[in-house]
Write a protein that holds these residues in place. Structure first.
Motif, PDB file in Angstrom:
ATOM      1  N   GLU A   3       2.524   1.528  -3.533  1.00  0.00           N
ATOM      2  CA  GLU A   3       1.333   2.527  -4.066  1.00  0.00           C
ATOM      3  C   GLU A   3       1.273   4.397  -4.311  1.00  0.00           C
ATOM      4  OE1 GLU A   3      -2.763   1.595  -5.901  1.00  0.00           O
ATOM      5  OE2 GLU A   3      -2.201   0.113  -4.439  1.00  0.00           O
ATOM      6  N   LYS A   4       1.348   4.118  -3.114  1.00  0.00           N
ATOM      7  CA  LYS A   4       1.256   5.962  -2.275  1.00  0.00           C
ATOM      8  C   LYS A   4       1.926   6.470  -3.336  1.00  0.00           C
ATOM      9  CE  LYS A   4      -1.895   5.263   1.592  1.00  0.00           C
ATOM     10  NZ  LYS A   4      -1.622   5.729   3.040  1.00  0.00           N
ATOM     11  N   THR A  29       0.911  -1.237  -0.092  1.00  0.00           N
ATOM     12  CA  THR A  29       0.147   0.214  -0.019  1.00  0.00           C
ATOM     13  C   THR A  29       0.710   1.129   0.210  1.00  0.00           C
ATOM     14  OG1 THR A  29      -1.828  -0.761   1.155  1.00  0.00           O
ATOM     15  CG2 THR A  29      -1.611   1.427   1.249  1.00  0.00           C
TER      16      THR A  29
END
Length: 74
Positions: A29-30, A26
């Motif tokens: 991806e950010k 996560t």
């Protein structure tokens, strides 16, 4: 009994590793999204800066022409 404890600990550790893997993915991806946004904004900034200088040159020329015209009409 000890084998059951080891199995429980291994299961708990595997769940923690899975949670950490998901959290890492996560965050990755950010980070990639921020990098893409930064790159896009940089490109837009460069375009705007180029257009600004083009408009400034046109404005300066127009102003100069206007001043010359104003002097002729006086």
């Amino acid at each position: 009994s000890q084998l059951d404890e080891v199995r429980t600990l291994v299961t708990t550790l595997q769940q923690q590793v899975n949670s950490m893997s998901i959290a890492y993915a996560t965050e990755l991806e950010k980070s990639q999204n921020w990098e893409k946004l930064h790159r896009e904004l940089g490109e837009r900034y460069n375009i705007l800066e180029k257009e600004y200088y083009e408009l400034k040159e046109l404005y300066d020329k127009l102003k100069k022409d206007f001043e010359a015209h104003k002097k002729k009409t006086m």
